[in-house]
Motif scaffolding. Structure first.
Motif, PDB file in Angstrom:
ATOM      1  N   ARG B  12       0.846  -1.183   0.000  1.00 14.15           N
ATOM      2  CA  ARG B  12       0.000   0.000   0.000  1.00 14.15           C
ATOM      3  C   ARG B  12       0.886   1.240   0.000  1.00 14.15           C
ATOM      4  O   ARG B  12       2.089   1.159   0.270  1.00 14.15           O
ATOM      5  N   GLY B  14       0.782   4.168   1.859  1.00 15.65           N
ATOM      6  CA  GLY B  14       1.202   4.873   3.071  1.00 15.65           C
ATOM      7  C   GLY B  14       1.365   3.952   4.260  1.00 15.65           C
ATOM      8  O   GLY B  14       1.423   2.729   4.122  1.00 15.65           O
ATOM      9  N   LEU B  15       1.425   4.547   5.396  1.00 15.66           N
ATOM     10  CA  LEU B  15       1.589   3.787   6.634  1.00 15.66           C
ATOM     11  C   LEU B  15       0.240   3.330   7.166  1.00 15.66           C
ATOM     12  O   LEU B  15       0.086   2.195   7.601  1.00 15.66           O
ATOM     13  N   VAL B  16      -0.706   4.246   7.127  1.00 11.83           N
ATOM     14  CA  VAL B  16      -2.019   3.924   7.688  1.00 11.83           C
ATOM     15  C   VAL B  16      -2.677   2.842   6.851  1.00 11.83           C
ATOM     16  O   VAL B  16      -2.695   2.907   5.628  1.00 11.83           O
ATOM     17  N   TYR B  17      -3.196   1.839   7.520  1.00 10.84           N
ATOM     18  CA  TYR B  17      -3.684   0.645   6.838  1.00 10.84           C
ATOM     19  C   TYR B  17      -5.050   0.282   7.385  1.00 10.84           C
ATOM     20  O   TYR B  17      -5.179  -0.070   8.556  1.00 10.84           O
ATOM     21  N   ASP B  18      -6.049   0.410   6.532  1.00 10.97           N
ATOM     22  CA  ASP B  18      -7.366  -0.147   6.889  1.00 10.97           C
ATOM     23  C   ASP B  18      -7.353  -1.557   6.308  1.00 10.97           C
ATOM     24  O   ASP B  18      -7.531  -1.748   5.104  1.00 10.97           O
ATOM     25  N   PRO B  19      -7.118  -2.544   7.152  1.00  8.63           N
ATOM     26  CA  PRO B  19      -6.724  -3.857   6.631  1.00  8.63           C
ATOM     27  C   PRO B  19      -7.859  -4.621   5.963  1.00  8.63           C
ATOM     28  O   PRO B  19      -9.016  -4.529   6.368  1.00  8.63           O
ATOM     29  N   THR B  20      -7.489  -5.386   4.972  1.00  8.36           N
ATOM     30  CA  THR B  20      -8.414  -6.312   4.325  1.00  8.36           C
ATOM     31  C   THR B  20      -8.166  -7.725   4.833  1.00  8.36           C
ATOM     32  O   THR B  20      -8.724  -8.677   4.311  1.00  8.36           O
ATOM     33  N   ASP B 350      -4.772  -1.476   1.014  1.00  7.29           N
ATOM     34  CA  ASP B 350      -5.485  -0.718   2.033  1.00  7.29           C
ATOM     35  C   ASP B 350      -6.936  -0.618   1.562  1.00  7.29           C
ATOM     36  O   ASP B 350      -7.201  -0.382   0.372  1.00  7.29           O
ATOM     37  N   ARG B 351      -7.851  -0.813   2.490  1.00  9.60           N
ATOM     38  CA  ARG B 351      -9.266  -0.854   2.099  1.00  9.60           C
ATOM     39  C   ARG B 351      -9.716   0.459   1.452  1.00  9.60           C
ATOM     40  O   ARG B 351     -10.460   0.455   0.471  1.00  9.60           O
ATOM     41  N   PHE B 352      -9.272   1.554   1.991  1.00 11.47           N
ATOM     42  CA  PHE B 352      -9.665   2.864   1.448  1.00 11.47           C
ATOM     43  C   PHE B 352      -9.200   2.973  -0.008  1.00 11.47           C
ATOM     44  O   PHE B 352      -9.965   3.347  -0.897  1.00 11.47           O
ATOM     45  N   GLU B 353      -7.940   2.607  -0.228  1.00 11.32           N
ATOM     46  CA  GLU B 353      -7.389   2.707  -1.585  1.00 11.32           C
ATOM     47  C   GLU B 353      -8.055   1.700  -2.524  1.00 11.32           C
ATOM     48  O   GLU B 353      -8.359   2.021  -3.676  1.00 11.32           O
TER      49      GLU B 353
END
Lengths: 518, 425
Positions: B12, B14-20, B350-353
């Protein structure tokens, strides 16, 4: 049964939900309502409670400072399993961070979260790893704020701000927002007051007083304005307006409301006030519904504003009007008797009294409570039920921890017409030809502070008494635990184990405080 | 493989990760849940236990939970929770009489340094079940690592045995995947059609059956999950393995049977395959107009490495849908070797991406997990729940998604997902 079963969101200031969802919302909620969590087999962690808060603020985003599991697994919402938390970004803490600390990651993570989501509030939720390694959350957040690195508010919640006040994560996140944002740097005298106004702050966890349209209408007639209703499409700006009110009405005691009184002088009123119960032992304090319960609540609120006279007139008029309409609706219910489940949750005794129905049997099951409440509190809950029933003209047979056979015997011998029972056990009565009333729909949609609820209850009970009997439920094919009659043996064993293992947990067993939050 | 616009996102941005994907704990829980007479203790603060209990209760058989807590409390963070763990082991045995008790040591006790091994050593004298512990701190890695490590741990209990011809073990089967029970029946039927029987399933077998896994003559590694355990068994028990496709669709099913028979040095029973093809043809004929109608529909596939590539291949190659995005939510040891039948390939996004990519690709149906429900709702497209976790759909019927029979069921459900919709024009 489900941990903290809640009502539907109030939707708008007028209290109307989204009508497009009307058709499936009740069965959807109901389908998940029989999950035996609720402190029985598991306890949700603080992250879930905190996420409930963040999720209820439209322009807020959580940032979970921890590993991916703390973010992914917490998407499953134990309070509302049908509605996951879809956005749970985290700092993806790994083993290197556990050794060297995660502060840099947190700092960068807050900046990235702002750039990615553009929220008005970031709520940093800490986790076991970040708590245990001693990351200095406060320093990171304060540094970011001081540098002006992000164009939004940032708070952090650890679960440590509110002691054992339950639900910890929920209480702590609200406290953190109040402490770190609402009360931060603002002086009491700088607040522009909205005179004679109240905040009505409820949360979609418990069923108390969440449906507020009627309450708003009554308060307005009494000359009391509404400052804010939360959480109803609440934004960060709405939160900033909370201190303008003179009084905050909550469904049960909240640490953040006490803080706001301390800092800004905004008084608070709890619909379910076990603190006052402790002093008075008045069981009515656990019974805020029905004509008398609602009248008491409205009058107590009015007293805070010196509006007793206005309140008296409004309450009498509303009550009279509702009583007249109820008298027509409740015809045919007068000689009916119902069996009810003992406890604080459920349809209040005052409501049953209003609709003219008597309680013939009180079935009280303590197994699920024993790991969470002291035996004194358990006994006291039963006493409250029985005392209120007798006060309102019933003389119920009380059966404590009965087997299903004992329950049925008591129900049949008393000539009970209807058992008020959740879906999980209704089939046991139906199979014996006894009709049941699932109170879920009423509790979710109708039970509220106000004078209309008894009319709606009367209508629903009459419908239930007319329903065709269900004599062959497939659910009756299964083997159930003899005491935890809603559970098959495996789940009963899980529940027994969980209760045993949690015994003696500090703060778990409260005499009163857990009564309503369990 | 489609090479139109392959775009790999290996990491992904960046650092921030909305995990899948979930953490090691859940991978371990999934593996252990398939040991039918085991109990899993989650030695953790309440949130981890509640989370996996919910995953299990909502996503699999509600009469087969077998996940308990160690009762870890706040004050245990100071004094340790070894006593609680011992009590939990004792109660687990008393209540469930399991053959195996597995303790999963999560972040809090792992960081605190609870002497878990000491507890287990002591409890082995008291409890007549095998007991082991795995370190599953959330910070230690993703779910697939926990899954691999757990299967590898199970190999420690395996006992050498005389190999039986045409007996195979299935590795990488997860009994909490949607339609898993029906899928397994179909896979077994397909193998039986080739004169092959199943010995043990990692994991959907008793502990005793798993211990006797070395009696098989071949390990089948489904989609690559559990490969590490297959390698260990090869080394320890001289047991060969084949990595097969997860049999979604006609050709993956044939590939599956060909790989297995090749591994066993057997001839493929072509008559069996021909009969299955005929059956599929007859069914397809009944709905051919709709199948023509959905031809080239744009879809996204969001799922784990072991199954998502194969599903995308079936959708693209056989139903001739246009797989715009394939998002691999979690890797395994062979992910990098797999070919993608998609225009865009995202790896552990990342979920957002990921959502942003799917939103821009004009997708008309999503094949994913329950976690993509909101995305599907936002796009106004059907969500076909086929990847873990599925928490808002039950499956107790005998209609598989895998194998020859699964080809028909998948096709039927896909068409229905499109034509069932109400719209106003």
């Amino acid at each position: 049964m489900m941990y903290g079963e809640q009502t539907v969101e109030i939707g708008s200031e007028s209290g109307n939900g989204d009508v497009r969802n009307e058709g499936f919302l009740r069965p959807l909620i109901s389908a998940y309502s029989t999950l035996p969590l609720h402190g029985m087999t598991a306890i949700p962690g603080k992250i879930s409670g905190a996420l409930m808060v963040v999720d209820s603020i439209e322009d807020a985003v959580p940032l979970i400072h921890g590993p991916i599991g703390c973010a992914f697994q917490r998407k499953i919402n134990p309070f509302r399993p049908y509605l996951p938390f879809y956005e749970t970004p985290c700092t993806d803490m790994n083993d290197v961070d556990v050794v060297y600390g995660g502060e840099d990651k947190l700092s960068l993570g807050i900046r990235e979260t702002y750039e990615k989501y553009h929220p008005n509030l970031i709520v940093v939720i800490t986790t076991c790893p970040s708590d245990l390694i001693g990351d200095d959350f406060k320093a990171v957040v304060e540094e970011i704020k001081a540098k002006g690195d992000v164009g939004c508010d940032v708070v952090y919640t650890t679960g440590d701000f509110v002691g054992k006040t339950k639900p910890v994560g929920y209480q702590d996140a609200l406290f953190a927002i109040t402490d770190q944002v609402l009360c931060n740097g603002i002086k009491r005298e700088e607040i522009e007051r909205n005179e004679e106004s109240v905040n009505i702050v409820s949360f979609p966890i418990h069923g108390a007083g969440l449906k507020v349209a009627e309450m708003v209408s009554v308060l307005n007639e009494m000359g009391i304005k509404i400052n804010k209703i939360c959480f109803d499409h609440t934004t960060v700006k709405d939160l900033y307006d909370l201190p303008k009110a003179e009084l905050t009405i909550t469904d049960y005691p909240m640490a953040w409301a006490r803080l706001m009184k301390e800092r800004f002088g905004v008084d608070h009123y709890e619909i379910l006030a076990w603190n006052r119960y402790k002093e008075t032992r008045n069981p009515e304090l656990f019974s805020p519904y029905g004509f008398e319960g609602s009248a008491r609540v409205f009058m107590e609120i009015a007293q805070r504003f010196g509006k007793e006279a206005e309140a008296e007139e409004v309450i009498e008029r509303r009550k009279k009007d509702a009583t007249e309409r109820l008298s027509k609706v409740k015809k045919g219910l007068e000689d009916k008797e119902v069996a009810i489940m003992g406890g604080i949750h459920g349809i209040g005794m005052t409501l049953l009294r209003d609709v003219g129905i008597k309680a013939s049997v009180i079935i009280y099951k303590t197994q699920a409570l024993e790991s969470r409440l002291t035996s004194e509190a358990i006994n006291e809950m039963l006493d409250i039920n029985v005392e209120l029933a007798r006060k309102y003209g019933s003389d119920p047979e009380v059966v404590v921890n009965p087997t299903i056979e004992e329950e049925l015997k008591a129900i049949k011998e008393t000539g009970t017409d209807l058992v008020i029972s959740m879906g999980a056990t209704a089939h046991k009565y139906n199979k014996e030809g006894i009709r049941t009333f699932n109170p879920m729909n009423f509790m979710l949609r109708h039970q509220r502070i106000g004078f209309e609820a008894p009319i709606e209850l009367a209508m629903q009970l009459k419908e239930a008494l007319k329903k065709p009997r269900k004599r062959n439920p497939l659910l009756s094919m299964l083997e159930y635990d003899p005491y935890r009659t809603n559970l098959i043996p495996e789940w009963a064993a899980l529940a027994d184990m969980f209760g045993t293992l949690r015994q003696g947990a500090v703060g778990d067993k409260d005499r009163y405080d857990s009564m309503y939050t369990i | 493989m489609s090479e139109i616009k392959r775009k790999e996102t290996k990491g992904r941005e960046g650092l921030v990760y909305d995990p899948t994907q979930d953490c090691k704990l859940v991978g371990a829980v999934r593996a252990l849940s398939g040991v039918k007479d085991s109990i899993t203790i989650v030695h953790a603060r309440p949130g981890c236990h509640c989370g996996v209990l919910l995953l299990r209760a909502l996503g699999s058989n509600q009469n087969d939970i077998r996940i308990v807590s160690s009762g870890f409390r706040a004050q245990d963070m100071v004094y340790g929770a070894e006593g609680r763990l011992a009590a939990s082991i004792r109660l687990s045995y008393k209540n469930f009489k399991p053959s195996l008790i597995a303790n999963l040591n999560c972040s809090a006790p792992a960081i605190m340094g609870d002497d878990v091994e000491g507890v287990i050593h002591a409890m082995k004298e008291e409890v007549p079940a095998e007991i082991f512990s795995l370190s599953t701190g959330g910070y230690e890695g993703p779910a697939w690592v926990g899954y691999e490590e757990t299967l590898a741990e199970l190999t420690r209990y395996m006992i050498p045995g005389e190999k039986e011809n045409d007996k195979v073990n299935l590795i990488g089967f997860k009994q909490d995947d949607i339609r898993s029970s029906a899928d397994l029946s179909e896979i077994e039927r397909m193998l039986n059609g080739q004169g092959i029987t199943i010995n043990a399933i990692l994991t959907n077998s008793s502990f005793e059956e798993i211990k006797n896994a070395p009696k098989a003559s071949l390990n089948i590694v489904l989609g690559g999950d559990g490969l590490e355990s297959a390698k260990i068994m090869q080394e320890k028990f001289d047991m060969p393995y084949v990595i097969t496709s997860y049999p979604f669709g006609l050709n993956n099913s044939i590939d599956f049977l060909e790989s297995v028979t090749r591994g066993l040095n057997k001839e493929v029973n072509q008559e069996f395959i021909a009969a299955e093809k005929d059956r599929i043809k007859e069914r397809i004929e009944r709905i051919f107009l709709f199948l023509q109608g959905i031809y080239d529909m744009s879809v996204a596939v969001v799922g784990d490495s072991a199954r998502a590539f194969e599903l995308a291949k079936f959708l693209s190659d056989e139903l001739c849908l246009n797989v715009k995005v394939l998002a691999v939510t979690s890797r395994n040891l062979i992910s990098d070797d797999k070919n993608s039948d998609s225009e865009t390939l995202l790896i552990e996004p990342d979920r957002f991406e990921m959502n942003e990519v799917i939103k821009t690709e004009g997708v008309e149906m999503i094949f994913a997990s329950s976690m993509e429900k909101k995305l599907a709702w936002e796009l106004g497209v059907p969500l076909f729940r086929i990847f873990y976790p599925v928490l808002d759909e039950v499956s107790v019927s005998d209609a598989p998604y895998a194998g020859f029979k699964g080809t028909i069921h998948l096709t039927e459900r896909i068409i229905n997902s499109v034509i069932n919709n109400y719209i106003e024009l």
